[in-house]
Design a protein around this motif. Structure first.
Motif, PDB file in Angstrom:
ATOM      1  N   SER A  95      -6.773  -9.239   4.724  1.00  0.00           N
ATOM      2  CA  SER A  95      -5.311  -8.325   4.465  1.00  0.00           C
ATOM      3  C   SER A  95      -4.672  -7.983   5.733  1.00  0.00           C
ATOM      4  CB  SER A  95      -5.828  -7.123   4.022  1.00  0.00           C
ATOM      5  OG  SER A  95      -6.242  -7.347   2.746  1.00  0.00           O
ATOM      6  N   PHE A  96      -3.468  -8.591   5.927  1.00  0.00           N
ATOM      7  CA  PHE A  96      -2.505  -8.261   6.987  1.00  0.00           C
ATOM      8  C   PHE A  96      -1.535  -7.102   6.869  1.00  0.00           C
ATOM      9  CE2 PHE A  96      -3.837 -12.941   7.357  1.00  0.00           C
ATOM     10  CZ  PHE A  96      -4.073 -12.570   8.708  1.00  0.00           C
ATOM     11  N   ILE A  97      -1.674  -6.015   7.406  1.00  0.00           N
ATOM     12  CA  ILE A  97      -0.922  -4.774   7.037  1.00  0.00           C
ATOM     13  C   ILE A  97       0.268  -4.576   7.934  1.00  0.00           C
ATOM     14  CG2 ILE A  97      -1.054  -2.472   6.600  1.00  0.00           C
ATOM     15  CD1 ILE A  97      -4.222  -3.235   6.031  1.00  0.00           C
ATOM     16  N   TYR A  98       1.466  -4.191   7.429  1.00  0.00           N
ATOM     17  CA  TYR A  98       2.348  -3.811   8.492  1.00  0.00           C
ATOM     18  C   TYR A  98       3.279  -2.627   8.081  1.00  0.00           C
ATOM     19  CZ  TYR A  98       6.702  -3.647  10.859  1.00  0.00           C
ATOM     20  OH  TYR A  98       8.047  -3.108  11.439  1.00  0.00           O
ATOM     21  N   SER A  99       3.689  -1.868   8.845  1.00  0.00           N
ATOM     22  CA  SER A  99       4.530  -0.777   8.543  1.00  0.00           C
ATOM     23  C   SER A  99       4.930  -0.290   9.961  1.00  0.00           C
ATOM     24  CB  SER A  99       3.773   0.579   7.927  1.00  0.00           C
ATOM     25  OG  SER A  99       4.846   1.358   8.161  1.00  0.00           O
ATOM     26  N   ASP A 100       6.413  -0.312  10.303  1.00  0.00           N
ATOM     27  CA  ASP A 100       6.714   0.411  11.596  1.00  0.00           C
ATOM     28  C   ASP A 100       6.424   1.857  11.572  1.00  0.00           C
ATOM     29  OD1 ASP A 100       8.607   1.491   9.451  1.00  0.00           O
ATOM     30  OD2 ASP A 100      10.252   1.118  10.623  1.00  0.00           O
ATOM     31  N   LEU A 101       6.069   2.441  10.674  1.00  0.00           N
ATOM     32  CA  LEU A 101       5.520   3.895  11.104  1.00  0.00           C
ATOM     33  C   LEU A 101       3.924   4.128  11.219  1.00  0.00           C
ATOM     34  CD1 LEU A 101       7.438   5.648   7.968  1.00  0.00           C
ATOM     35  CD2 LEU A 101       8.156   5.277  10.668  1.00  0.00           C
ATOM     36  N   LEU A 102       3.121   2.869  11.454  1.00  0.00           N
ATOM     37  CA  LEU A 102       1.817   2.969  11.609  1.00  0.00           C
ATOM     38  C   LEU A 102       1.545   3.505  13.192  1.00  0.00           C
ATOM     39  CD1 LEU A 102       0.535  -0.541  10.319  1.00  0.00           C
ATOM     40  CD2 LEU A 102      -0.302   1.811   9.603  1.00  0.00           C
ATOM     41  N   ALA A 103       0.492   4.260  13.179  1.00  0.00           N
ATOM     42  CA  ALA A 103       0.408   4.868  14.462  1.00  0.00           C
ATOM     43  C   ALA A 103      -0.237   3.709  15.366  1.00  0.00           C
ATOM     44  CB  ALA A 103      -0.933   6.049  14.322  1.00  0.00           C
ATOM     45  N   TYR A 141       0.964  -1.413   0.322  1.00  0.00           N
ATOM     46  CA  TYR A 141      -0.009  -0.128  -0.020  1.00  0.00           C
ATOM     47  C   TYR A 141       0.825   1.200  -0.048  1.00  0.00           C
ATOM     48  CZ  TYR A 141      -4.299  -2.893   1.264  1.00  0.00           C
ATOM     49  OH  TYR A 141      -5.038  -3.766   1.344  1.00  0.00           O
ATOM     50  N   LEU A 142       0.518   2.127  -0.789  1.00  0.00           N
ATOM     51  CA  LEU A 142       1.543   3.388  -1.093  1.00  0.00           C
ATOM     52  C   LEU A 142       0.808   4.313   0.225  1.00  0.00           C
ATOM     53  CD1 LEU A 142       1.617   4.004  -4.707  1.00  0.00           C
ATOM     54  CD2 LEU A 142       3.425   2.659  -3.229  1.00  0.00           C
ATOM     55  N   GLU A 143       1.601   5.303   0.474  1.00  0.00           N
ATOM     56  CA  GLU A 143       1.431   6.326   1.365  1.00  0.00           C
ATOM     57  C   GLU A 143       0.301   7.025   0.980  1.00  0.00           C
ATOM     58  OE1 GLU A 143       3.571  10.393   2.891  1.00  0.00           O
ATOM     59  OE2 GLU A 143       4.965   8.729   2.440  1.00  0.00           O
ATOM     60  N   VAL A 144      -0.637   7.194   1.855  1.00  0.00           N
ATOM     61  CA  VAL A 144      -2.054   7.868   1.588  1.00  0.00           C
ATOM     62  C   VAL A 144      -2.425   8.911   2.847  1.00  0.00           C
ATOM     63  CG1 VAL A 144      -4.620   7.585   1.513  1.00  0.00           C
ATOM     64  CG2 VAL A 144      -3.255   5.980   0.416  1.00  0.00           C
ATOM     65  N   ASN A 145      -2.459  10.230   2.476  1.00  0.00           N
ATOM     66  CA  ASN A 145      -2.604  11.270   3.434  1.00  0.00           C
ATOM     67  C   ASN A 145      -1.684  11.075   4.643  1.00  0.00           C
ATOM     68  OD1 ASN A 145      -4.706  12.471   1.965  1.00  0.00           O
ATOM     69  ND2 ASN A 145      -6.020  11.061   2.704  1.00  0.00           N
ATOM     70  N   HIS A 146      -2.076  10.910   5.866  1.00  0.00           N
ATOM     71  CA  HIS A 146      -1.171  10.540   7.055  1.00  0.00           C
ATOM     72  C   HIS A 146      -0.732   8.937   7.322  1.00  0.00           C
ATOM     73  CE1 HIS A 146      -1.463  14.570   8.126  1.00  0.00           C
ATOM     74  NE2 HIS A 146      -2.784  14.668   7.993  1.00  0.00           N
ATOM     75  N   MET A 147      -1.101   8.196   6.499  1.00  0.00           N
ATOM     76  CA  MET A 147      -0.964   6.876   6.508  1.00  0.00           C
ATOM     77  C   MET A 147       0.354   6.352   5.757  1.00  0.00           C
ATOM     78  SD  MET A 147      -2.413   3.917   8.050  1.00  0.00           S
ATOM     79  CE  MET A 147      -4.068   4.727   8.542  1.00  0.00           C
ATOM     80  N   PRO A 148       1.402   5.785   6.417  1.00  0.00           N
ATOM     81  CA  PRO A 148       2.355   5.475   5.799  1.00  0.00           C
ATOM     82  C   PRO A 148       2.420   4.431   4.662  1.00  0.00           C
ATOM     83  CG  PRO A 148       2.483   4.225   7.820  1.00  0.00           C
ATOM     84  CD  PRO A 148       1.363   5.219   7.803  1.00  0.00           C
ATOM     85  N   ARG A 149       3.492   4.304   4.058  1.00  0.00           N
ATOM     86  CA  ARG A 149       3.653   2.859   3.103  1.00  0.00           C
ATOM     87  C   ARG A 149       3.559   1.743   3.952  1.00  0.00           C
ATOM     88  NH1 ARG A 149       6.709   2.495  -2.263  1.00  0.00           N
ATOM     89  NH2 ARG A 149       6.655   0.262  -2.605  1.00  0.00           N
TER      90      ARG A 149
END
Length: 138
Positions: free
Chosen positions: A86-94, A68-76
């Motif tokens: 769907s299992f989603i991971y980013s170390d930048l997720l709030a 998933y690409l960066e969207v508004n305040h949501m990171p890649r």
């Protein structure tokens, strides 16, 4: 999918990939259904921790999707799936506020509001509007 479908499909996906429920946070439409803001959702989106991301990466029953690409305040985010989950991971997720339901973490109403604002897509407005009447309580 109704609430029972969401929990059953997510439980089955976690069992097939040997993922501990406590490392999964239900977000998006699944959280909206569990919170009673709507009765149906088309898919199940979850956030997972870093250890679970590595487990998903090496599991042959899991499909690695396009990030998933960066969207508004949501990171890649890295995106994995098992069926409709769907299992989603980013170390930048709030770190959104959660509660525990059937051993899964689920966004609270405040957490869902924060999540939807961070995404900021047109379709997120439905949940934002559903939460507007209780903003003072959040």
């Amino acid at each position: 999918m109704n609430k029972r479908d969401v929990l059953t499909k997510l439980s089955n996906a976690c069992l097939s990939a040997n993922i501990h429920r406590g490392s999964v946070t239900i977000v998006g439409g699944g959280a909206s259904v569990i919170l009673g803001l709507r009765t149906e959702t088309a898919d199940i989106d979850t956030h997972v921790d870093e250890d679970t991301k590595f487990d998903l990466w090496w599991n042959s029953s899991v499909k690695q999707e396009k990030d998933y690409l960066e969207v508004n305040h949501m990171p890649r985010c890295q995106h994995f799936s098992i069926g409709e989950v769907s299992f989603i991971y980013s170390d930048l997720l709030a770190n959104y506020p959660t509660f525990t339901h059937r051993k899964f973490k689920v966004l609270t109403k405040l957490g869902l509001l924060m999540y939807r604002i961070d995404l900021g897509r047109g379709k997120d407005l439905d949940d934002i509007n559903a939460l507007e009447s209780i903003w003072d309580e959040l």
